[in-house]
Design a protein around this motif. Structure first.
Motif, PDB file in Angstrom:
ATOM      1  N   MET A   1       0.831  -1.205   0.000  1.00  0.00           N
ATOM      2  CA  MET A   1       0.000   0.000   0.000  1.00  0.00           C
ATOM      3  C   MET A   1       0.868   1.257   0.000  1.00  0.00           C
ATOM      4  O   MET A   1       0.535   2.263  -0.635  1.00  0.00           O
ATOM      5  N   LEU A   2       1.978   1.205   0.691  1.00  0.00           N
ATOM      6  CA  LEU A   2       2.912   2.337   0.703  1.00  0.00           C
ATOM      7  C   LEU A   2       3.378   2.645  -0.716  1.00  0.00           C
ATOM      8  O   LEU A   2       3.386   3.809  -1.147  1.00  0.00           O
ATOM      9  N   ALA A   3       3.753   1.608  -1.461  1.00  0.00           N
ATOM     10  CA  ALA A   3       4.197   1.801  -2.838  1.00  0.00           C
ATOM     11  C   ALA A   3       3.056   2.328  -3.704  1.00  0.00           C
ATOM     12  O   ALA A   3       3.262   3.189  -4.576  1.00  0.00           O
ATOM     13  N   ALA A   4       1.829   1.833  -3.475  1.00  0.00           N
ATOM     14  CA  ALA A   4       0.670   2.271  -4.247  1.00  0.00           C
ATOM     15  C   ALA A   4       0.362   3.747  -3.993  1.00  0.00           C
ATOM     16  O   ALA A   4       0.051   4.502  -4.932  1.00  0.00           O
ATOM     17  N   VAL A   5       0.438   4.167  -2.739  1.00  0.00           N
ATOM     18  CA  VAL A   5       0.189   5.573  -2.402  1.00  0.00           C
ATOM     19  C   VAL A   5       1.235   6.466  -3.077  1.00  0.00           C
ATOM     20  O   VAL A   5       0.915   7.527  -3.633  1.00  0.00           O
ATOM     21  N   LYS A   6       2.493   6.032  -3.047  1.00  0.00           N
ATOM     22  CA  LYS A   6       3.551   6.824  -3.701  1.00  0.00           C
ATOM     23  C   LYS A   6       3.315   6.913  -5.206  1.00  0.00           C
ATOM     24  O   LYS A   6       3.534   7.969  -5.823  1.00  0.00           O
ATOM     25  N   ASP A   7       2.887   5.815  -5.816  1.00  0.00           N
ATOM     26  CA  ASP A   7       2.603   5.828  -7.254  1.00  0.00           C
ATOM     27  C   ASP A   7       1.463   6.799  -7.565  1.00  0.00           C
ATOM     28  O   ASP A   7       1.515   7.548  -8.548  1.00  0.00           O
ATOM     29  N   PHE A   8       0.440   6.774  -6.717  1.00  0.00           N
ATOM     30  CA  PHE A   8      -0.679   7.706  -6.905  1.00  0.00           C
ATOM     31  C   PHE A   8      -0.189   9.150  -6.779  1.00  0.00           C
ATOM     32  O   PHE A   8      -0.542  10.020  -7.588  1.00  0.00           O
ATOM     33  N   GLN A   9       0.606   9.406  -5.752  1.00  0.00           N
ATOM     34  CA  GLN A   9       1.117  10.766  -5.545  1.00  0.00           C
ATOM     35  C   GLN A   9       1.962  11.221  -6.731  1.00  0.00           C
ATOM     36  O   GLN A   9       1.846  12.365  -7.182  1.00  0.00           O
ATOM     37  N   GLN A  10       2.796  10.327  -7.233  1.00  0.00           N
ATOM     38  CA  GLN A  10       3.641  10.650  -8.378  1.00  0.00           C
ATOM     39  C   GLN A  10       2.788  11.025  -9.591  1.00  0.00           C
ATOM     40  O   GLN A  10       3.104  11.971 -10.328  1.00  0.00           O
ATOM     41  N   ALA A  11       1.687  10.311  -9.804  1.00  0.00           N
ATOM     42  CA  ALA A  11       0.827  10.538 -10.966  1.00  0.00           C
ATOM     43  C   ALA A  11      -0.080  11.755 -10.810  1.00  0.00           C
ATOM     44  O   ALA A  11      -0.768  12.131 -11.756  1.00  0.00           O
ATOM     45  N   HIS A  12      -0.057  12.378  -9.635  1.00  0.00           N
ATOM     46  CA  HIS A  12      -0.927  13.536  -9.396  1.00  0.00           C
ATOM     47  C   HIS A  12      -0.145  14.762  -8.930  1.00  0.00           C
ATOM     48  O   HIS A  12      -0.734  15.717  -8.407  1.00  0.00           O
ATOM     49  N   GLY A  13       1.171  14.728  -9.104  1.00  0.00           N
ATOM     50  CA  GLY A  13       1.984  15.890  -8.791  1.00  0.00           C
ATOM     51  C   GLY A  13       2.071  16.211  -7.314  1.00  0.00           C
ATOM     52  O   GLY A  13       2.285  17.366  -6.932  1.00  0.00           O
ATOM     53  N   LEU A  14       1.933  15.197  -6.465  1.00  0.00           N
ATOM     54  CA  LEU A  14       1.969  15.397  -5.013  1.00  0.00           C
ATOM     55  C   LEU A  14       3.323  14.968  -4.453  1.00  0.00           C
ATOM     56  O   LEU A  14       4.054  14.201  -5.085  1.00  0.00           O
ATOM     57  N   ALA A  15       3.644  15.446  -3.278  1.00  0.00           N
ATOM     58  CA  ALA A  15       4.876  15.015  -2.611  1.00  0.00           C
ATOM     59  C   ALA A  15       4.807  13.510  -2.385  1.00  0.00           C
ATOM     60  O   ALA A  15       3.852  13.003  -1.783  1.00  0.00           O
ATOM     61  N   THR A  16       5.815  12.787  -2.855  1.00  0.00           N
ATOM     62  CA  THR A  16       5.781  11.317  -2.792  1.00  0.00           C
ATOM     63  C   THR A  16       6.342  10.819  -1.458  1.00  0.00           C
ATOM     64  O   THR A  16       7.375  10.140  -1.416  1.00  0.00           O
ATOM     65  N   ASP A  17       5.631  11.140  -0.373  1.00  0.00           N
ATOM     66  CA  ASP A  17       6.085  10.722   0.957  1.00  0.00           C
ATOM     67  C   ASP A  17       5.400   9.431   1.433  1.00  0.00           C
ATOM     68  O   ASP A  17       5.728   8.904   2.494  1.00  0.00           O
ATOM     69  N   GLY A  18       4.434   8.940   0.651  1.00  0.00           N
ATOM     70  CA  GLY A  18       3.756   7.702   1.024  1.00  0.00           C
ATOM     71  C   GLY A  18       2.730   7.860   2.123  1.00  0.00           C
ATOM     72  O   GLY A  18       2.120   6.879   2.539  1.00  0.00           O
ATOM     73  N   VAL A  19       2.503   9.094   2.578  1.00  0.00           N
ATOM     74  CA  VAL A  19       1.512   9.344   3.620  1.00  0.00           C
ATOM     75  C   VAL A  19       0.220   9.821   2.951  1.00  0.00           C
ATOM     76  O   VAL A  19       0.230  10.783   2.174  1.00  0.00           O
ATOM     77  N   ALA A  20      -0.876   9.150   3.259  1.00  0.00           N
ATOM     78  CA  ALA A  20      -2.168   9.548   2.711  1.00  0.00           C
ATOM     79  C   ALA A  20      -2.779  10.594   3.630  1.00  0.00           C
ATOM     80  O   ALA A  20      -3.601  10.295   4.502  1.00  0.00           O
ATOM     81  N   GLY A  21      -2.320  11.844   3.447  1.00  0.00           N
ATOM     82  CA  GLY A  21      -2.837  12.945   4.242  1.00  0.00           C
ATOM     83  C   GLY A  21      -4.007  13.625   3.546  1.00  0.00           C
ATOM     84  O   GLY A  21      -4.562  13.112   2.567  1.00  0.00           O
ATOM     85  N   GLU A  22      -4.360  14.807   4.017  1.00  0.00           N
ATOM     86  CA  GLU A  22      -5.528  15.509   3.493  1.00  0.00           C
ATOM     87  C   GLU A  22      -5.420  15.764   1.990  1.00  0.00           C
ATOM     88  O   GLU A  22      -6.370  15.534   1.235  1.00  0.00           O
TER      89      GLU A  22
END
Length: 534
Positions: A239-260
């Motif tokens: 899930m950590l890797a999945a969150v980072k992949d999502f963040q990468q694809a949406h221009g977000l900081a790729t910290d792996g934390v699903a914040g606000e």
């Protein structure tokens, strides 16, 4: 649907027989009722009138040859399926057009139908070739000049192309447009199926967490294709890797934390993403067809600047764009980079002088002491001898300049594509801003995180050792203009949905609210999403 757009040849032939003359004779005999009708219904002085005059009033739609029949069928099909390209629906009363074709009983009727078909074709061709909207009417930052073909050009293109091939050349031929079309189709199917399902409560979820919200996050990531199906109730490595992949694809900081911020983007519906793709297709239609074998692409919504060579990204760096206030947002347009300036002076824009610096000088003549004040002849002004309180924003008579230095507002290099908006790319001493997720801080110009490397890449086409060349001039400390031997097209765009170099779908926030305005305009024009909202 086939019966709607494939008009039988016999109908046109029968109409000609009823009129006791064929379209062929109408074409060859001057002054016939057909020709006079074409001249009557084509607006005087228009590209339509010019086309028919140039082509001796010959019919391109209502002839009785297989070529005319195929052309009619293709047009009716195109008018019936404008939604395929995300264009407004209902703009053409296709059934009415077909009825008029079926009801034609005289040469004059055929002339009227001929012109109606040409008008419909030109309108359709213009929307698909140049976009359905006029950018400048939507937002004052949309200053892009859109290439538009005349009615005569579109009709001549149709006439000279083999068969109906011109229809296939109307939409942008770019890889980006084709990839966006595929994403549009995929999202439309997803919306019709109900979207990605339930969202995730806004909060903070991170590695090691468990609970119902983690399960909801898991299910959402699986539905969106970022996580392989799993029954794990934990925020684990997968899930950590999945969150980072999502963040990468949406221009977000790729910290792996699903914040606000991450969850807010994660919860956006398939319909919202589809709107972004529709807008991206329209924006792609606004861009020049020829971008340049080598060109610079600045995507403001992505806060990035790229050099593209033969369709491949050869250099990329982070960028800072204009602050999100009325007079600072970076505009969108295309131009050509002509030169760079190493060790630049900063000639302060008039708007900054009068709005920011004049009030400070009125309070303290020695304020902003790092900036030189000069008169109309370029001579330094003695601050102590001037009463700045006597001036206002309209009559302030001086210019202001910051000499070259490491602390110069433009940094140590700027890249120029002279334009009336006074926008360019440049270095900056404020390096910390590039670590921010959202980077809208400038007065409108584009700041680069790696300006030296950007310069090396540009100079590589004309210098054997671009790095040594650049630093030799830099070390002199002198303001030096370096022309580019070949101008490089620059495209300042704003794309919240685009396809990455590996085919990956990327989404970005609408930081200037421009895409929302474009979508509203598209919707008002008749663009509609699938009925099911997901």
């Amino acid at each position: 649907m086939r019966a709607l757009y494939q008009l039988p040849k016999s109908l046109i032939v029968a109409a000609c027989i009823t009129a006791s003359a064929s379209v062929a004779s109408a074409q060859s005999a001057p002054g016939t009722a057909f020709q006079m009708a074409v001249a009557e219904f084509a607006p005087a002085g228009s590209g339509l009138a010019e086309f028919y005059r140039t082509n001796a009033f010959a019919p391109i739609w209502v002839g009785d040859t297989p070529e005319h029949e195929a052309r009619r069928a293709r047009l009716i099909k195109a008018l019936s399926s404008t939604n395929l390209h995300g264009l407004p629906e209902g703009g053409f009363d296709v059934q009415s057009i077909v009825s008029k074709m079926q009801d034609a009983r005289s040469l004059r009727d055929l002339g009227a139908v001929e012109i109606e078909l040409s008008k419909a074709f030109v309108s359709y061709a213009s929307d698909l070739y140049s976009g359905a909207l006029r950018p400048a009417q939507i937002d004052d930052g949309l200053v892009r000049t859109v290439s538009r073909r005349s009615a005569n050009d579109h009709l001549q293109g149709l006439l000279t192309a083999e068969g109906d091939a011109y229809f296939d050349l109307l939409a942008p031929q770019s890889t980006q447009y084709r990839a966006l079309m595929k994403q549009k189709i995929a999202l439309e199917a997803l919306v019709n199926q109900g979207g990605w399902g339930a969202g995730v409560p806004v909060g903070k979820l991170e590695y090691g967490d468990t609970g119902s919200n983690v399960i909801k996050l898991r299910n959402r990531l699986i539905a969106m294709g970022y996580l392989s199906p799993t029954a794990s109730p934990e925020f684990d490595e997968a899930m950590l890797a999945a969150v980072k992949d999502f963040q990468q694809a949406h221009g977000l900081a790729t910290d792996g934390v699903a914040g606000e911020g991450t969850i807010t983007e994660l919860n956006r519906t398939a319909s919202e993403r589809l709107k972004a793709v529709y807008v991206a297709l329209e924006r792609e239609r606004w861009l020049p067809r020829e971008r340049g074998e080598r060109h610079i692409l600045v995507n403001q919504a992505d806060f990035s600047a790229k050099i593209v060579d033969d369709g491949r990204i050869t250099f990329e760096t982070r960028a800072v764009i204009g602050k999100n206030v009325h007079d600072r947002r970076s505009p969108e347009f295309s131009d050509e980079m002509e030169h760079m300036v190493i060790n630049p002076s900063w000639y302060v824009p008039r708007s900054i002088i009068t709005k920011e610096y004049l009030p400070k000088l009125q309070s303290n003549p020695n304020a902003v002491g790092h900036i030189q004040i000069t008169d109309r002849n370029g001579r330094l002004v003695n601050r102590g001898a001037v009463d700045f309180t006597q001036f206002n924003t309209r009559d302030f008579p001086f210019a202001m300049r910051q000499p070259p230095s490491k602390s110069n507002a433009l940094g140590l290099v700027k890249f120029m594509f002279p334009n009336k908006y006074n926008i360019y790319l440049h270095d900056t001493p404020q390096k910390s801003l590039f670590a921010r997720e959202t980077r809208a801080f400038s007065h409108g110009c584009i700041r680069l995180a790696q300006p030296f490397e950007f310069a090396y890449a540009l100079l590589a086409k004309q210098e054997e050792d671009p790095r040594a060349f650049f630093h030799r001039i830099l070390a002199s400390g002198k303001e030096t203009t370096v022309p580019l031997e070949q101008n490089v097209p620059v495209h300042l765009i704003y794309r919240t949905a685009y396809i990455g170099p590996k085919g990956e779908v990327q989404y970005r926030r609408d930081v200037y609210d421009r895409d929302r305005k474009i979508w509203d305009a598209l919707q008002k024009a008749g663009v509609a999403l699938p009925d099911v909202q997901g």
